[in-house]
Design a protein around this motif. Sequence first.
Motif, PDB file in Angstrom:
ATOM      1  N   SER A 119       0.844  -1.195   0.000  1.00  0.00           N
ATOM      2  CA  SER A 119       0.000   0.000   0.000  1.00  0.00           C
ATOM      3  C   SER A 119       0.878   1.243   0.000  1.00  0.00           C
ATOM      4  O   SER A 119       1.910   1.285   0.681  1.00  0.00           O
ATOM      5  CB  SER A 119      -0.926   0.017   1.214  1.00  0.00           C
ATOM      6  N   VAL A 120       0.470   2.229  -0.816  1.00  0.00           N
ATOM      7  CA  VAL A 120       1.128   3.536  -0.869  1.00  0.00           C
ATOM      8  C   VAL A 120       0.016   4.571  -0.678  1.00  0.00           C
ATOM      9  O   VAL A 120      -0.590   5.034  -1.654  1.00  0.00           O
ATOM     10  CB  VAL A 120       1.865   3.757  -2.206  1.00  0.00           C
ATOM     11  N   PRO A 121      -0.317   4.911   0.568  1.00  0.00           N
ATOM     12  CA  PRO A 121      -1.488   5.758   0.811  1.00  0.00           C
ATOM     13  C   PRO A 121      -1.476   7.074   0.058  1.00  0.00           C
ATOM     14  O   PRO A 121      -2.505   7.515  -0.458  1.00  0.00           O
ATOM     15  CB  PRO A 121      -1.440   5.971   2.330  1.00  0.00           C
ATOM     16  N   GLU A 122      -0.319   7.712  -0.031  1.00  0.00           N
ATOM     17  CA  GLU A 122      -0.262   9.019  -0.678  1.00  0.00           C
ATOM     18  C   GLU A 122      -0.630   8.945  -2.150  1.00  0.00           C
ATOM     19  O   GLU A 122      -1.129   9.920  -2.735  1.00  0.00           O
ATOM     20  CB  GLU A 122       1.133   9.616  -0.501  1.00  0.00           C
ATOM     21  N   LEU A 123      -0.405   7.806  -2.762  1.00  0.00           N
ATOM     22  CA  LEU A 123      -0.733   7.628  -4.178  1.00  0.00           C
ATOM     23  C   LEU A 123      -2.047   6.876  -4.378  1.00  0.00           C
ATOM     24  O   LEU A 123      -2.450   6.630  -5.514  1.00  0.00           O
ATOM     25  CB  LEU A 123       0.396   6.862  -4.879  1.00  0.00           C
ATOM     26  N   GLY A 124      -2.692   6.488  -3.275  1.00  0.00           N
ATOM     27  CA  GLY A 124      -3.930   5.741  -3.393  1.00  0.00           C
ATOM     28  C   GLY A 124      -3.728   4.363  -3.967  1.00  0.00           C
ATOM     29  O   GLY A 124      -4.630   3.810  -4.610  1.00  0.00           O
ATOM     30  N   VAL A 148       3.343  10.442 -10.558  1.00  0.00           N
ATOM     31  CA  VAL A 148       4.198  10.588  -9.375  1.00  0.00           C
ATOM     32  C   VAL A 148       5.144  11.755  -9.576  1.00  0.00           C
ATOM     33  O   VAL A 148       5.357  12.231 -10.698  1.00  0.00           O
ATOM     34  CB  VAL A 148       5.041   9.306  -9.109  1.00  0.00           C
ATOM     35  N   ARG A 195      12.345  12.956  -3.687  1.00  0.00           N
ATOM     36  CA  ARG A 195      10.956  12.678  -3.308  1.00  0.00           C
ATOM     37  C   ARG A 195      10.785  11.201  -2.985  1.00  0.00           C
ATOM     38  O   ARG A 195      11.005  10.328  -3.835  1.00  0.00           O
ATOM     39  CB  ARG A 195      10.022  13.078  -4.448  1.00  0.00           C
ATOM     40  N   TYR A 204       8.125   8.207  -1.223  1.00  0.00           N
ATOM     41  CA  TYR A 204       6.760   7.880  -0.826  1.00  0.00           C
ATOM     42  C   TYR A 204       6.813   6.757   0.204  1.00  0.00           C
ATOM     43  O   TYR A 204       7.455   5.717  -0.008  1.00  0.00           O
ATOM     44  CB  TYR A 204       5.943   7.429  -2.034  1.00  0.00           C
ATOM     45  N   ASP A 205       6.137   6.954   1.320  1.00  0.00           N
ATOM     46  CA  ASP A 205       6.050   5.899   2.334  1.00  0.00           C
ATOM     47  C   ASP A 205       5.101   4.813   1.851  1.00  0.00           C
ATOM     48  O   ASP A 205       3.990   5.087   1.373  1.00  0.00           O
ATOM     49  CB  ASP A 205       5.550   6.466   3.660  1.00  0.00           C
ATOM     50  N   ARG A 218      10.316   2.765   1.590  1.00  0.00           N
ATOM     51  CA  ARG A 218      10.338   4.126   1.060  1.00  0.00           C
ATOM     52  C   ARG A 218      10.638   4.038  -0.425  1.00  0.00           C
ATOM     53  O   ARG A 218      11.686   3.511  -0.829  1.00  0.00           O
ATOM     54  CB  ARG A 218      11.374   4.991   1.789  1.00  0.00           C
TER      55      ARG A 218
END
Length: 967
Positions: A234-239, A252, A261, A263-264, A277
């Motif tokens: 899962s990558v919440p920031e990217l849905g 992205v 940059r 992404y968590d 990351r």
Amino acid sequence: MSGIPYFEDVTPAHGTLPPRAWWRTSDAGSLDLGGTWAFRLHDRAPRDAPFRRDGFDPRAAPGWTTLRVPGHWVLQGHGAPAYTNTRYPVPVDPPRVPDENPTGDHRREFDLPATWPDHGSAVLRFDGVESCARVWLNGTDLGSFQGSRLPHEFDVGKLLRRRGNVLAVRVHQWSAGTYLEDQDMWWLPGIFREVTLLHRPPAAVSDVFVHAGYDHRDGTGTLRVDAAPGGRVSVPELGVETATGETVRMPVEPWTAETPRLYDATLRTPGETVPLRLGFRTVVVEDGLLRVNGRRVLFRGVNRHEFHPVTGRTLDVATMRRDVELMKRHHVNAVRTSHYPPHPAFLDLCDELGLWVIDECDLETHGFRHVGWRNNPVDDPRWTPALLDRARRMVERDKNHPSVVMWSLGNECGGGAGLSAMARWMRERDPGRPLHYEGDPAYPDSDVHSRMYAAHEEVDEIGGAEEPGAKPFLLCEYAHAMGNGPGGLTEYQRLFEVHPRCQGGFVWEWIDHGLLRRTADGREYFAYGGDFGEEMHDGNFVCDGLVFPDRTPSPGLTEYAKVVEPVRVTGRGGEDRELTVANLYDFADLSHLAFDWTYAVEGVEVAAGPLDVPPLRAGASGRVRLPPPPDHALGGEAWWTVTARLAADTAWAPRGHRVAWAQVPGPPAPAATAAEPAPVPAGAPRRDGTSVRLGPAVFDARTGALTALGGLPFTDPPRLDVWRAPTDNDEGGARQPGGRTAAQWRQLGLHRVHHRTDAVRLEDGGLTVRTRVAAAGTGLALRTAYRWAADGAGVRLTVTVDPEGDWPCPLPRLGVRFGLPARFGHAEWFGGGPGEGYPDACAAALLGRWRAPVDALQTPYVRPQENGARPGVRWAELRERPDGGTGVRITGAPERFWFSARRWTSEQLDAAAHTTDLTPGDTVWVHLDHAQHGLGSASCGPGVLPAHRLDPAPAVFSLRFTAQFVE
């Protein structure tokens, strides 16, 4: 290989688990086994297993003490470190090693935490042991391994007890692996990285491979996470919510070293949750260029060994972060991990803060050069499994770091089929990263043309050649930063900017490897090769970094930062106030910077303000205009200084941190104040017994030596000075023209010249002293005339120098040296500063008005040498107090000069081996140089460029001396 000791077996490991990716943390349990361990040292490798003899129990045998782990035993009072550059410290007889093989037995008792689960298994992990280890847990032999800077794991779940676990590790300093680890550094045995017990729940993550690409054409990222066993990402920031092994695309922001940059993300399996990351980026070699996200990149790089002056290669995360922050603050954008994979936490920091990384395998066989490369392991099939093991352990551990943009096969191994086998495996396992190895342009196992220490002319030739299918060109090592230097950085950088194929380089290297020691009276200094009684060593060649051992930036790092700064401001100055601002970033625009200007006269700021600069895109230029010069009452030389600063805090520097600067001259001052006043006669010279008086000055009538000025005594008179304590680059090798300069100087006797007075005459209203300066044993000389004339409240000295004979080499310096009483220990000057500068290393010299105690003018190079010259000086003063008192002022008349002052002579500086050998005397020695020879980097590279050589030639220069009395 049967029948030989395991530490002489070329098989890299026995009993270890397959290599896998490293991650910082997970929800599975772990136990750090670092701390105080029991330890004993053998001077040779024992042949019996320790558990058969005494159970590895300190209570059952003598000789045990304690040791910090992680750590090196030679830095904790057991044995001594040793330094060699290329030669092996053991006889070259692979894979055999001598009987004299220091071996450390390590023992750690531990209990499992109360929270340790009863289910699942466990893994015992070693992140770094030099050079060979055998491991026992609770009396069971787990196996052995080599590969000092690589991780090794054992399955230990069935052996663990709730209480009273006994972990025993036998570490050998020398092993077959030693022949693969000849990496120009201290030999430091021990368990120097972490030892960790990791709980592995059922269905835990055994490995993960993140594939995160970026398409610059449409701004989309491609993500696939391969993991065993399967799970969900899962990558919440990217849905994003997807299964492992599936590919998803989404818009992205890309990862670059300038815009790192991340992404968590989270990887979940039934047994474990692992945070990830993600950095989306794509690296390719196409059309002769190395491109990231579609753009050519320019490496402003350094080579980095892991080093600390107290703990050696044992570094904590705070020290690693300090390294990365210093690099970022000095515009370093790339690191080659010479010559082994770094601690994995360092790569996490590179991901977070933004650095391009060439990750280098733990491999160098340089010492075989001395035996004609006979039996070189990289060309011996018996060693290929060991080479492949090292490649696998690096790639599998580090494959998920976006900062790693290239894999390097190793360093200075010659050539052989073993390297080709490594390259084939790397390309198959990770086709998304190019490969690096130094070699000729056609070398098949490297995707780039990589060279070391190529001269400027060669770089220019390579960059200008139009060859179909040519590879990108990198200087994997250049600008050898040993001692005072390197010189010639500006010229290299311009070549990188002019030739697209020349994509930068990596300065050798980041840090001086000086080990902290103390004299009997407690004074600290840094030790180097030979300071520990080694039978064979390479001296201070281990001290060749841009930061000192304590991580204080050297002048070399300050110079590098200026040369590679990512914004360049240019303009003619004067009445033309238009400037050109160029954005030299590869990706970032200038929106993160704020610009300002100052206007100073004679180094005194009279006005300042903001400068409106548009947020230029990467690679773009724009024009801006400075405001009209402010009204002011000061007369003299005026300069604008334009500065770009961070507009907001970053992870590596605070708001206001200076990123770039430039200076352009202001309008010329009125004629009455712009130039030195015309000489004002103050009466003809007159004899007074044994003295000659000329204006405020007193001279010895017999020798013509200046003895006092306005009542202030000179302990040593001004006279011609051509010697400097040779720098490491002066002492350098013969790799390039200009090497071994110091040897020529010494052969000519420039360190022991004699001054002969031929005439002292009162003529033309002044005093003329004619001399001949020469060394014993040579017919070469410098005919020198000193012409003194009264000049208002001071005296003017004009020096005329005419070389005599056919000089075979340049001069170290050309100027005058004199001595003042020790109380004149405070300096102020208008010229380049605040630090030192030399002809080919003075881009960082900021014109201003500077103050410093004489003691602070010195640069504490690990091996003392010429240092501390301030370039472009208009005037300088030596005073009793920082804010005034009695003193002497020297003004260029009208020339600018190089100014330095110290409490010891050049001869004493030359004789010193360490900073603690320098003892302040009762004289301040002042150097006023008309010219200096450049620095170059001939300690391991090119000599001084022709434009910066000080070749003997007729010269005339003038200086004005005035006594100062300030309340």
